[in-house]
Design an enzyme around this catalytic site. Structure first.
Site, short mmCIF file in Angstrom:
data_model
loop_
_atom_site.label_atom_id
_atom_site.label_comp_id
_atom_site.label_asym_id
_atom_site.label_seq_id
_atom_site.Cartn_x
_atom_site.Cartn_y
_atom_site.Cartn_z
CB CYS A 195 33.17 29.34 -28.74
SG CYS A 195 32.26 29.99 -30.38
C1 BEZ Z 1 28.40 31.27 -28.65
O1 BEZ Z 1 29.52 30.58 -28.88
O2 BEZ Z 1 27.93 30.97 -27.43
C2 BEZ Z 1 27.82 32.02 -29.65
C3 BEZ Z 1 28.44 32.86 -30.66
C4 BEZ Z 1 27.61 33.46 -31.43
C5 BEZ Z 1 26.18 33.45 -31.62
C6 BEZ Z 1 25.86 32.92 -30.48
C7 BEZ Z 1 26.38 32.15 -29.64
#
Ligand code: BEZ
Length: 212
Positions: free
Chosen positions: A45
């Site tokens: 994200c």
């Molecule tokens: C991320 O944004 O890195 C992420 C969020 C939830 C699960 C796996 C990765």
């Protein structure tokens, strides 16, 4: 009820990193990309929010406003935004909704309980100036989105709204397009596509992009 293409995007009020948002009013006469994030302080994200901020000039060229969403609280969004600026080389430059009460997540069906019953998946909604939903994409949490694809679809939607054309596989802005099969009248085709066209099959007629 699940949102479908062509539906009116639900209106809502919610807090964000840029204050309280009254969605339809905020969108005004712009196109909108609304995209959700599973959680604050997560690596994928963080890169996505950096990239969407870096692409602001590309969105503006297309009259698009961008809005993110995460179900974490506003104070965490504000702390996370500092990390985004520090690590991605671009400050967050669009509102990130603090959807702690899941109001918007539920309206847009961004929680898929069989994937995760708490967090939003990576949804993308493209909404046009009439507030109609024009594109819905859903990615798993583990896969970061492809922003060139989002811009590509916006280019296609904006082009095909103005001309009787569709865009072929892997099309990119500037490449040849397809005359819609429903257009049959030879004189009208010549008038609408003065650069000419090639008939590969009666239903597959290719012409240079008309607005280039
Ligand atoms: C991320 O944004 O890195 C992420 C969020 C939830 C699960 C796996 C990765």
């Amino acid at each position: 009820m699940t949102l479908k293409l062509g539906d009116l995007a639900p209106d809502f009020e919610q807090d964000s990193t840029e204050g309280r948002i009254d969605f339809h009013k905020w969108a005004g006469n712009s196109w909108v990309v609304l995209f959700s994030h599973p959680k604050d302080f997560t690596p994928v994200c963080t890169t996505e929010l950096g990239e969407a901020s870096r692409l602001k000039p590309e969105f503006e060229k297309r009259n698009v406003k961008v809005m993110g969403l995460s179900v974490d609280p506003l104070n965490e969004h504000i702390e996370w935004a500092k990390d985004i600026k520090e690590t991605q080389g671009t400050a967050l430059n669009f509102p990130l909704l603090a959807d702690g009460d899941r109001k918007v997540s539920n309206l847009f069906d961004m929680i898929h309980p069989n994937a995760n019953d708490t967090f939003t998946v990576r949804s993308v909604f493209v909404i046009d100036p009439a507030k109609k939903v024009r594109l819905i994409l859903t990615y798993p949490a583990s896969t970061g989105r492809n922003f060139p694809e989002i811009l590509r679809v916006i280019d296609s939607l904006q082009l095909t709204d103005g001309y009787k054309v569709a865009t072929p596989v892997n099309w990119k802005n500037g490449e040849d397009v397809i005359i819609v099969p429903s257009l049959k009248d030879e004189a009208e085709i010549k008038r609408l596509f003065p650069k000419g066209y090639t008939t590969v099959k009666p239903y597959l007629r290719v012409t240079p992009q008309p607005n280039k």
